[in-house]
Design an enzyme around this catalytic site. Structure first.
Site, PDB file in Angstrom:
ATOM      1  N   GLY A 171       0.786  -1.210   0.041  1.00 32.16           N
ATOM      2  CA  GLY A 171       0.101   0.040   0.077  1.00 32.16           C
ATOM      3  C   GLY A 171       0.705   1.295  -0.026  1.00 32.16           C
TER       4      GLY A 171
ATOM      5  N   PHE B 286       1.491   3.072   2.620  1.00 28.01           N
ATOM      6  CA  PHE B 286       2.232   3.469   3.612  1.00 28.01           C
ATOM      7  C   PHE B 286       3.142   2.161   4.324  1.00 28.01           C
ATOM      8  CE2 PHE B 286      -1.473   6.362   3.406  1.00 28.01           C
ATOM      9  CZ  PHE B 286      -0.805   7.418   3.447  1.00 28.01           C
ATOM     10  N   SER B 287       2.707   1.087   3.705  1.00 30.11           N
ATOM     11  CA  SER B 287       3.179  -0.202   4.055  1.00 30.11           C
ATOM     12  C   SER B 287       3.241  -1.359   3.121  1.00 30.11           C
ATOM     13  CB  SER B 287       2.379  -0.676   5.309  1.00 30.11           C
ATOM     14  OG  SER B 287       0.693  -0.836   4.773  1.00 30.11           O
ATOM     15  N   TYR B 288       3.902  -2.476   3.452  1.00 31.32           N
ATOM     16  CA  TYR B 288       3.428  -3.546   2.879  1.00 31.32           C
ATOM     17  C   TYR B 288       3.268  -4.774   3.562  1.00 31.32           C
ATOM     18  CZ  TYR B 288       8.715  -3.885   3.542  1.00 31.32           C
ATOM     19  OH  TYR B 288       9.906  -4.102   3.920  1.00 31.32           O
TER      20      TYR B 288
ATOM     21  N   LYS C  75       2.237  -7.001   8.676  1.00 31.72           N
ATOM     22  CA  LYS C  75       1.976  -5.655   7.952  1.00 31.72           C
ATOM     23  C   LYS C  75       3.498  -4.967   8.481  1.00 31.72           C
ATOM     24  CE  LYS C  75      -0.708  -1.726   7.410  1.00 31.72           C
ATOM     25  NZ  LYS C  75      -2.205  -1.034   7.859  1.00 31.72           N
TER      26      LYS C  75
ATOM     27  N   ASP D 161     -12.183   3.914   6.499  1.00 31.08           N
ATOM     28  CA  ASP D 161     -11.776   3.326   5.208  1.00 31.08           C
ATOM     29  C   ASP D 161     -12.543   1.967   4.891  1.00 31.08           C
ATOM     30  OD1 ASP D 161     -10.645   3.573   2.784  1.00 31.08           O
ATOM     31  OD2 ASP D 161      -8.576   2.519   3.253  1.00 31.08           O
TER      32      ASP D 161
END
Length: 305
Positions: free
Chosen positions: A26, A28-30, A46, A154
């Protein structure tokens, strides 16, 4: 972190895991698929890269929210840690990764299921839709009924995982925040609008988060709008604003005008479109709270039996 016999591993709170593969990424992260070295159970890891104290605060807020809530329809926290990884080259701030280990759902998300069905020219059975919808509502109720209430901010099909027993699990609490906000200054309006733009997916974002008005009273019913979008997505296998997005037209104008188009023939009962329209009421003050939504949908399901 280390590598033994070609297998990359990491340790979180004295618990060793093997990293198997990258399964998601994403803004901001993976996310990696990891395996517990002791019992071979699979988990999703995460990894949030932080380059400032503010990044760290936001990432750790997600951890704290996950620790706060324990509900079968909300993602569980397995392990978490903050790991220093070096210095930022310009600011010399120490950078770190926040690691969040959580359950792995092999059936994927509602978004995955929607894409598979669309590729086959099939659709979700209505009973399955209501089961997924009510379970998602129960997860949200846990957030909304907290004191003070939290909003997810979200809610979308990609953030609803499907368990082995076909129950929905609402994940990604990185955008979650205290739900009730009064915007008393222009800077507060801009701040909330910027946060929403950054963290709330546009195709599922409530109208009041596109243009935050001075003196607005924002509450947990931002999630109710998104629920309506998710229900539409399950029934019609796309966001209600997907075609508008594909044409390059303004999503904000379509949302503020509640420009929702339904197929002439859906094959579902009239309750589906009725509930979608009810949830996607433009004026937040006229939108139902989660308890009203659950009560109404459970009545529909009882009457269908």
């Amino acid at each position: 972190m280390g590598c033994v016999c070609g297998r990359e591993d990491l340790t979180i709170n004295n618990r060793k895991f093997y990293i198997k593969s990258r399964i998601g990424e994403g803004g901001f992260s993976y996310i990696d698929l990891i395996e517990d070295a002791n019992n071979r159970r699979l988990f999703a890891l995460k990894r949030i890269s932080c380059h400032s104290k503010e990044d760290e605060r936001v990432a750790m807020q997600e951890v704290e929210i996950m620790k706060t809530f324990h509900h079968q329809n909300l993602i569980a926290l397995e392990e978490s840690a903050m790991v220093s990884v070096g210095y930022h080259s310009k600011t010399l701030d120490i950078t770190c990764d926040v690691l969040i280990a959580m359950p792995y759902y092999r059936k994927g998300s509602l978004q995955d299921k929607m894409e598979i069905l669309r590729s086959k020219g099939e659709k979700m059975p209505e009973d399955y839709i209501w089961n997924m919808f009510i379970g998602t509502c129960h997860g949200l109720r846990a957030l909304h009924s907290h004191n003070p209430p939290y909003a997810h901010r979200d809610v979308k099909p990609a953030n609803v995982m499907i368990s082995d027993d076909n129950n929905p699990v609402l994940m990604d609490l990185g955008s979650a925040a205290k739900a009730r906000v009064e915007t008393n200054t222009s800077s507060e309006c801009r701040s909330l609008q910027d946060q929403a733009s950054e963290r709330c997916s546009m195709l599922f974002r409530a109208p009041e988060l596109f243009n935050v008005d001075l003196g607005a009273n924002i509450d947990e019913r931002t999630d109710i709008w998104s629920l309506g979008c998710v229900l539409y997505g399950m029934a019609y296998l796309e966001s209600p604003f997907e075609k508008i997005y594909q044409r390059g037209d303004s999503i904000a104008l379509a949302v503020l005008g509640c420009n929702i188009k339904f197929p002439d023939f859906s094959g579902y009962s009239g309750h589906v479109n009725e509930i979608i329209q009810w949830l996607m009421t433009v004026n937040i003050a006229e939108r139902p709270f989660i308890d009203e939504v659950i009560a109404k949908v459970e009545t529909i399901c009882i009457n269908k039996v």
